[in-house]
Design a protein around this motif. Structure first.
Motif, PDB file in Angstrom:
ATOM      1  N   THR A  26     -83.926 -36.504  14.751  1.00  0.00           N
ATOM      2  CA  THR A  26     -83.092 -37.624  14.314  1.00  0.00           C
ATOM      3  C   THR A  26     -83.219 -38.760  15.319  1.00  0.00           C
ATOM      4  O   THR A  26     -83.861 -38.635  16.360  1.00  0.00           O
ATOM      5  N   GLU A  27     -82.573 -39.887  15.017  1.00  0.00           N
ATOM      6  CA  GLU A  27     -82.529 -40.987  15.968  1.00  0.00           C
ATOM      7  C   GLU A  27     -81.741 -40.549  17.191  1.00  0.00           C
ATOM      8  O   GLU A  27     -80.711 -39.884  17.089  1.00  0.00           O
ATOM      9  N   ALA A  28     -82.228 -40.922  18.364  1.00  0.00           N
ATOM     10  CA  ALA A  28     -81.581 -40.499  19.602  1.00  0.00           C
ATOM     11  C   ALA A  28     -80.183 -41.097  19.715  1.00  0.00           C
ATOM     12  O   ALA A  28     -80.022 -42.317  19.584  1.00  0.00           O
ATOM     13  N   PRO A  29     -79.147 -40.293  19.963  1.00  0.00           N
ATOM     14  CA  PRO A  29     -77.780 -40.812  20.127  1.00  0.00           C
ATOM     15  C   PRO A  29     -77.578 -41.386  21.520  1.00  0.00           C
ATOM     16  O   PRO A  29     -76.859 -40.849  22.355  1.00  0.00           O
ATOM     17  N   THR A  41     -74.311 -35.836  22.926  1.00  0.00           N
ATOM     18  CA  THR A  41     -74.753 -34.838  21.954  1.00  0.00           C
ATOM     19  C   THR A  41     -74.187 -33.477  22.310  1.00  0.00           C
ATOM     20  O   THR A  41     -73.856 -33.221  23.480  1.00  0.00           O
ATOM     21  N   GLN A  65     -83.734 -50.156  24.999  1.00  0.00           N
ATOM     22  CA  GLN A  65     -84.210 -49.180  24.017  1.00  0.00           C
ATOM     23  C   GLN A  65     -85.368 -49.689  23.159  1.00  0.00           C
ATOM     24  O   GLN A  65     -86.294 -48.917  22.859  1.00  0.00           O
ATOM     25  N   GLU A  69     -90.326 -45.857  23.682  1.00  0.00           N
ATOM     26  CA  GLU A  69     -90.397 -44.956  22.532  1.00  0.00           C
ATOM     27  C   GLU A  69     -89.530 -43.740  22.825  1.00  0.00           C
ATOM     28  O   GLU A  69     -89.485 -43.262  23.969  1.00  0.00           O
ATOM     29  N   THR A  70     -88.818 -43.231  21.825  1.00  0.00           N
ATOM     30  CA  THR A  70     -87.979 -42.051  22.024  1.00  0.00           C
ATOM     31  C   THR A  70     -88.236 -41.012  20.943  1.00  0.00           C
ATOM     32  O   THR A  70     -88.628 -41.331  19.823  1.00  0.00           O
ATOM     33  N   SER A  71     -87.996 -39.769  21.328  1.00  0.00           N
ATOM     34  CA  SER A  71     -88.036 -38.651  20.397  1.00  0.00           C
ATOM     35  C   SER A  71     -86.829 -37.782  20.696  1.00  0.00           C
ATOM     36  O   SER A  71     -86.575 -37.443  21.864  1.00  0.00           O
ATOM     37  N   ARG A  73     -84.461 -34.336  19.250  1.00  0.00           N
ATOM     38  CA  ARG A  73     -84.269 -33.221  18.324  1.00  0.00           C
ATOM     39  C   ARG A  73     -83.123 -32.362  18.838  1.00  0.00           C
ATOM     40  O   ARG A  73     -82.860 -32.299  20.043  1.00  0.00           O
TER      41      ARG A  73
END
Length: 221
Positions: A26-29, A41, A65, A69-71, A73
């Motif tokens: 998902t999009e990083a919180p 999280t 931001q 780049e972010t990932s 999960r």
């Protein structure tokens, strides 16, 4: 050259240390607060210093931001954030900045560190790898841990001809354990000669100090 995912992610997402993620991406919180990023999280807030590859002007922009780049999960018991320089990806990167939280209330932090070290010891040529601490542990306050791997073991898909240097810092609350880390990857190198490493020792030491002094983990409100 195509670079594989973080070795830490590849190891931690497997079954050798903790149960595998359900692979919910998902999009990083993330939020930005002053000179820090805050990951909120699985009942925690993980405060992290800004990526060190950004320029001073970028760090002062108040909106970093879009510059990286972010990932991200997660599943109900664990979450993994990875941050890369703009233009790099989980499949192709030279620098990776990450944070992971795992809900394991009873796990001693030193035991978690030992498990991470064991996992890494299985992935690198033992003649070209090693761990080192930046200072001494102070009770539950563990010193940052460094890792050098001049060459991965043969047979690791996507890792041939590569090595890495990494720094890690560990945190704990009454509900979980966490690690903040940064990796630098490059061609094979001589671990006994820091001039051949993919990152300078000055940058490595500075990042270790940041992760030790500026990272904080707390329970979310």
């Amino acid at each position: 050259m195509v670079f594989a995912r973080s070795m830490l992610a590849a190891f931690l997402l497997g079954a050798s240390l903790v149960p595998a993620f359900a692979q919910v991406v998902t999009e990083a919180p993330l939020t930005e607060q002053g000179n820090a990023l805050v990951l909120t999280t699985i009942g925690h807030q993980f405060t992290l210093p800004l990526p060190d590859w950004l320029t001073p002007a970028e760090r002062l922009s108040g909106n970093v931001q879009p510059l990286v780049e972010t990932s991200f999960r997660s599943d109900p018991s664990q979450a993994l954030l990875e941050i890369y320089p703009k233009g790099e990806t989980p499949e192709r990167w030279t620098t990776l900045y990450g944070a992971r939280i795992t809900l394991e209330a009873s796990r001693p932090l030193a035991d978690y560190r030992s498990a991470v070290m064991y996992g890494y010891s299985q992935t690198c040529n033992p003649k070209l790898s090693g761990f080192f601490q930046f200072g001494e542990d102070a009770g539950e306050q563990l010193a940052p841990l460094g890792y050098v791997c001049g060459a991965y073991v043969d047979g690791l898909e996507g890792y041939a001809g590569q090595g890495e240097v990494m720094v890690m810092a560990f945190s704990k609350t009454e509900k979980g354990v966490a690690i903040a880390y940064q990796e630098w990857r490059g061609p094979l190198f001589d671990p006994s000669d820091p001039t051949t490493w993919p990152v300078s020792t000055d940058v490595l030491k500075a990042r270790a100090e940041q992760l030790q002094t500026e990272v904080s983990l707390s329970l979310a409100d």
